[in-house]
Design a protein around this motif. Structure first.
Motif, PDB file in Angstrom:
ATOM      1  N   ASP A  67       0.808  -1.224   0.000  1.00  0.00           N
ATOM      2  CA  ASP A  67       0.000   0.000   0.000  1.00  0.00           C
ATOM      3  C   ASP A  67       0.842   1.276   0.000  1.00  0.00           C
ATOM      4  N   ALA A  68       2.142   1.132  -0.036  1.00  0.00           N
ATOM      5  CA  ALA A  68       3.016   2.302   0.055  1.00  0.00           C
ATOM      6  C   ALA A  68       3.239   2.936  -1.308  1.00  0.00           C
ATOM      7  N   VAL A  69       3.592   4.213  -1.295  1.00  0.00           N
ATOM      8  CA  VAL A  69       4.120   4.881  -2.478  1.00  0.00           C
ATOM      9  C   VAL A  69       5.590   4.487  -2.591  1.00  0.00           C
ATOM     10  N   ILE A  70       5.993   3.996  -3.761  1.00  0.00           N
ATOM     11  CA  ILE A  70       7.383   3.589  -3.961  1.00  0.00           C
ATOM     12  C   ILE A  70       8.004   4.470  -5.032  1.00  0.00           C
ATOM     13  N   ALA A  71       9.141   5.079  -4.677  1.00  0.00           N
ATOM     14  CA  ALA A  71       9.838   5.991  -5.582  1.00  0.00           C
ATOM     15  C   ALA A  71      11.226   5.443  -5.882  1.00  0.00           C
ATOM     16  N   ALA A  72      11.668   5.619  -7.119  1.00  0.00           N
ATOM     17  CA  ALA A  72      13.002   5.185  -7.531  1.00  0.00           C
ATOM     18  C   ALA A  72      13.842   6.402  -7.905  1.00  0.00           C
ATOM     19  N   CYS A  73      15.068   6.448  -7.392  1.00  0.00           N
ATOM     20  CA  CYS A  73      16.026   7.463  -7.797  1.00  0.00           C
ATOM     21  C   CYS A  73      17.333   6.761  -8.123  1.00  0.00           C
ATOM     22  N   GLY A  74      18.342   7.494  -8.513  1.00  0.00           N
ATOM     23  CA  GLY A  74      19.637   6.904  -8.782  1.00  0.00           C
ATOM     24  C   GLY A  74      19.895   6.632 -10.248  1.00  0.00           C
ATOM     25  N   CYS A  75      20.993   5.919 -10.506  1.00  0.00           N
ATOM     26  CA  CYS A  75      21.525   5.793 -11.863  1.00  0.00           C
ATOM     27  C   CYS A  75      20.608   5.018 -12.806  1.00  0.00           C
ATOM     28  N   PHE A  76      20.046   3.898 -12.355  1.00  0.00           N
ATOM     29  CA  PHE A  76      19.154   3.122 -13.212  1.00  0.00           C
ATOM     30  C   PHE A  76      17.905   3.923 -13.541  1.00  0.00           C
ATOM     31  N   ALA A  77      17.366   4.624 -12.542  1.00  0.00           N
ATOM     32  CA  ALA A  77      16.181   5.448 -12.769  1.00  0.00           C
ATOM     33  C   ALA A  77      16.482   6.590 -13.740  1.00  0.00           C
ATOM     34  N   GLN A  78      17.697   7.121 -13.704  1.00  0.00           N
ATOM     35  CA  GLN A  78      18.079   8.203 -14.607  1.00  0.00           C
ATOM     36  C   GLN A  78      18.242   7.697 -16.033  1.00  0.00           C
ATOM     37  N   LEU A  79      18.903   6.544 -16.162  1.00  0.00           N
ATOM     38  CA  LEU A  79      19.276   6.048 -17.478  1.00  0.00           C
ATOM     39  C   LEU A  79      18.161   5.250 -18.162  1.00  0.00           C
ATOM     40  N   GLU A  80      17.374   4.533 -17.360  1.00  0.00           N
ATOM     41  CA  GLU A  80      16.367   3.629 -17.917  1.00  0.00           C
ATOM     42  C   GLU A  80      14.987   3.866 -17.295  1.00  0.00           C
ATOM     43  N   PRO A  81      14.455   5.084 -17.360  1.00  0.00           N
ATOM     44  CA  PRO A  81      13.158   5.340 -16.711  1.00  0.00           C
ATOM     45  C   PRO A  81      12.023   4.480 -17.277  1.00  0.00           C
ATOM     46  N   GLU A  82      12.086   4.159 -18.574  1.00  0.00           N
ATOM     47  CA  GLU A  82      11.021   3.340 -19.150  1.00  0.00           C
ATOM     48  C   GLU A  82      11.039   1.929 -18.592  1.00  0.00           C
ATOM     49  N   ARG A  83      12.234   1.387 -18.360  1.00  0.00           N
ATOM     50  CA  ARG A  83      12.317   0.058 -17.744  1.00  0.00           C
ATOM     51  C   ARG A  83      11.822   0.088 -16.307  1.00  0.00           C
ATOM     52  N   VAL A  84      12.085   1.198 -15.621  1.00  0.00           N
ATOM     53  CA  VAL A  84      11.566   1.338 -14.258  1.00  0.00           C
ATOM     54  C   VAL A  84      10.041   1.340 -14.289  1.00  0.00           C
ATOM     55  N   ARG A  85       9.468   2.131 -15.182  1.00  0.00           N
ATOM     56  CA  ARG A  85       8.000   2.172 -15.285  1.00  0.00           C
ATOM     57  C   ARG A  85       7.439   0.821 -15.688  1.00  0.00           C
ATOM     58  N   ALA A  86       8.136   0.135 -16.603  1.00  0.00           N
ATOM     59  CA  ALA A  86       7.644  -1.143 -17.105  1.00  0.00           C
ATOM     60  C   ALA A  86       7.604  -2.219 -16.025  1.00  0.00           C
ATOM     61  N   SER A  87       8.345  -2.034 -14.944  1.00  0.00           N
ATOM     62  CA  SER A  87       8.295  -3.019 -13.857  1.00  0.00           C
ATOM     63  C   SER A  87       6.924  -3.070 -13.219  1.00  0.00           C
ATOM     64  N   GLY A  88       6.170  -1.967 -13.343  1.00  0.00           N
ATOM     65  CA  GLY A  88       4.835  -1.914 -12.771  1.00  0.00           C
ATOM     66  C   GLY A  88       4.795  -1.721 -11.274  1.00  0.00           C
ATOM     67  N   GLU A  89       5.950  -1.490 -10.656  1.00  0.00           N
ATOM     68  CA  GLU A  89       6.002  -1.403  -9.190  1.00  0.00           C
ATOM     69  C   GLU A  89       6.296  -0.007  -8.663  1.00  0.00           C
ATOM     70  N   ILE A  90       6.734   0.907  -9.536  1.00  0.00           N
ATOM     71  CA  ILE A  90       7.253   2.202  -9.086  1.00  0.00           C
ATOM     72  C   ILE A  90       6.252   3.313  -9.403  1.00  0.00           C
ATOM     73  N   ASP A  91       5.973   4.124  -8.403  1.00  0.00           N
ATOM     74  CA  ASP A  91       5.007   5.219  -8.563  1.00  0.00           C
ATOM     75  C   ASP A  91       5.676   6.524  -9.010  1.00  0.00           C
ATOM     76  N   LEU A  92       6.919   6.754  -8.564  1.00  0.00           N
ATOM     77  CA  LEU A  92       7.606   8.014  -8.839  1.00  0.00           C
ATOM     78  C   LEU A  92       9.044   7.741  -9.249  1.00  0.00           C
ATOM     79  N   ILE A  93       9.565   8.546 -10.170  1.00  0.00           N
ATOM     80  CA  ILE A  93      10.939   8.398 -10.642  1.00  0.00           C
ATOM     81  C   ILE A  93      11.644   9.740 -10.538  1.00  0.00           C
ATOM     82  N   CYS A  94      12.858   9.705  -9.988  1.00  0.00           N
ATOM     83  CA  CYS A  94      13.603  10.952  -9.808  1.00  0.00           C
ATOM     84  C   CYS A  94      14.889  10.993 -10.629  1.00  0.00           C
ATOM     85  N   GLY A  95      15.729   9.963 -10.586  1.00  0.00           N
ATOM     86  CA  GLY A  95      17.003   9.975 -11.280  1.00  0.00           C
ATOM     87  C   GLY A  95      18.150  10.366 -10.378  1.00  0.00           C
ATOM     88  N   THR A  96      19.165  11.032 -10.942  1.00  0.00           N
ATOM     89  CA  THR A  96      20.374  11.364 -10.186  1.00  0.00           C
ATOM     90  C   THR A  96      20.505  12.850  -9.888  1.00  0.00           C
TER      91      THR A  96
END
Length: 427
Positions: A67-96
């Protein structure tokens, strides 16, 4: 709100997570391991294996925090945001970049006001407050971000951008703040620490910054993160050898002990220069720990080239070697090179290199048995021992009563123990 954090990757990522925890606490949030309203995962993308670890972490974090909001930051989120979204698990993306903004976005998302998050390309250095891990006597301080080297195997310059440095006055401010928290050692770190100041002015670089910090804080020990081998030259040694509060541990990133492999990697030094600087360090800082990283099975690496590397490891007598089998990374030049080494060969070479590394580590540590060292107790471990650290690389496990965190003691080394040495308090 309750925040949880999960970190993958390097010490720079660890620093950034600790900084976000510090900011979250300052905003009145509780830091928890379970039952979080929001989870921030700091990702790594140094290899293809790292990418798979990120995806697995996303799935586990969602299972554990449905039930939590899950956010991804860091190098993978910066370089591959579409793959992060495609996981279906991440609500927010920040990057580096603009990491601090992810806290506000999580707050809004938990309240039902979702603000679209995106990766940023701001080329300024983002100043984050150094966090002090609970129960620890040392802290990380990131003073540099980005890399301009573009080694053939590395994707990080594309994820982190160009070199960016923390202004010297802000470095001094952060050091003062950490010292007020009772920190006894600060580890200066960065993506390419040796490039510190390159973006600021011709008069600012790593060595003058170190001289200033070491002179202004004689009671505080400073340890350096990974250095480009070219940095540790005779001038470096001449400038810094007189400071007792510089830790006697230098991590020089080798990657290969064979010149032909180093050329294919697009490294900017050869083994002759590397060994020359190792020798300079040992003359200036007797008994110092010199540690390194090693990639085995780089494209085109022959058995003869690998043997050259093993011989060079022996010649340098490293205190520790982190050994990695080469992992292909899409988007790098090495991924397109001919002569990709079969996985079983890479794994066999890694095992041989690790066996040699363990022998070298034991030989180096054995040289301290019977010696007295000043150590800083950090936290108790099993067997009635305290884990301590000294000016050198290895941990010291100390027995004896009357120990407390943040109080240096004299200890006599008695034997090799675990990944370090065992010692007894000198009464």
């Amino acid at each position: 709100m309750k925040f949880a954090f999960h970190t993958l990757g390097c010490k720079v990522n660890l620093f950034e997570t600790q900084a976000l925890m510090q900011l979250a606490a300052e905003r009145g949030h509780e830091i928890v391991d379970q039952g979080a309203d929001a989870v921030i995962v700091n990702t790594c993308t140094v290899t293809a294996v790292s990418d798979h670890k990120n995806i697995r972490a996303f799935h586990k974090l969602r299972r554990d925090n449905p039930d939590a909001v899950i956010a991804a930051c860091g190098c993978f989120a910066q370089l591959e945001p579409e793959r992060v979204r495609a996981s279906g698990e991440i609500d927010l993306i920040c990057g580096t970049r603009e990491r601090a903004a992810i806290l506000r976005q999580c707050e809004q998302a938990v309240c039902g006001h979702v603000e679209p998050a995106a990766t940023h390309t701001d080329e300024r250095f983002e100043v984050l407050p150094a966090g002090v891990p609970r129960g620890r006597t040392r802290a990380l301080l990131k003073i540099e971000d980005g890399c301009d080297n573009f080694c053939a195997y590395c994707i990080i310059p594309y994820a982190r951008g160009r070199v960016r440095s923390m202004p010297p006055e802000r470095v001094e401010s952060e050091v003062n703040r950490l010292q007020t928290f009772g920190v006894h050692e600060i580890v200066l770190t960065g993506i390419e620490l040796s490039s510190y100041g390159r973006d600021l002015s011709q008069d600012i670089s790593l060595v003058p910054l170190l001289r200033s910090l070491l002179g202004a804080h004689p009671g505080l020990r400073f340890r350096l993160g990974s250095l480009d081998p070219r940095t540790a030259d005779q001038a470096f040694c001449n400038e810094l050898s007189g400071y007792d509060n510089l830790a006697r541990h230098f991590h020089l990133s080798l990657q290969s002990g064979c010149d032909s492999v180093l050329q294919r990697m697009n490294r900017k030094y050869d083994t002759a220069l590397f060994h020359q600087n190792v020798s300079s360090l040992r003359r200036a800082f007797p008994d110092c720990s010199i540690t390194t990283d090693l990639i085995v099975g780089f494209p085109g690496e022959t058995e003869a080239e690998f043997q050259e590397t093993l011989t060079f490891l022996e010649r340098c007598a490293f205190a520790s070697v982190h050994v990695f089998p080469y992992s292909r990374r899409a988007g790098t030049r090495a991924d397109q090179m001919e002569g990709q080494v079969p996985q079983p060969v890479k794994e066999a070479r890694a095992a041989r290199a690790k066996a040699l590394a363990e022998h070298l580590s034991e030989r180096y540590r054995a040289g301290f048995v019977g010696r007295a060292l000043s150590v800083l107790p950090e936290h108790p471990v099993s067997g009635g021992l305290w884990a301590c650290h000294s000016s050198f690389f290895f941990p010291v496990y100390l027995s004896g009563g009357g120990l407390s965190k943040n109080t240096p003691v004299s200890a006599r080394i008695t034997e090799l123990y675990r990944d370090g040495l065992r010692a007894e308090k000198i009464l």
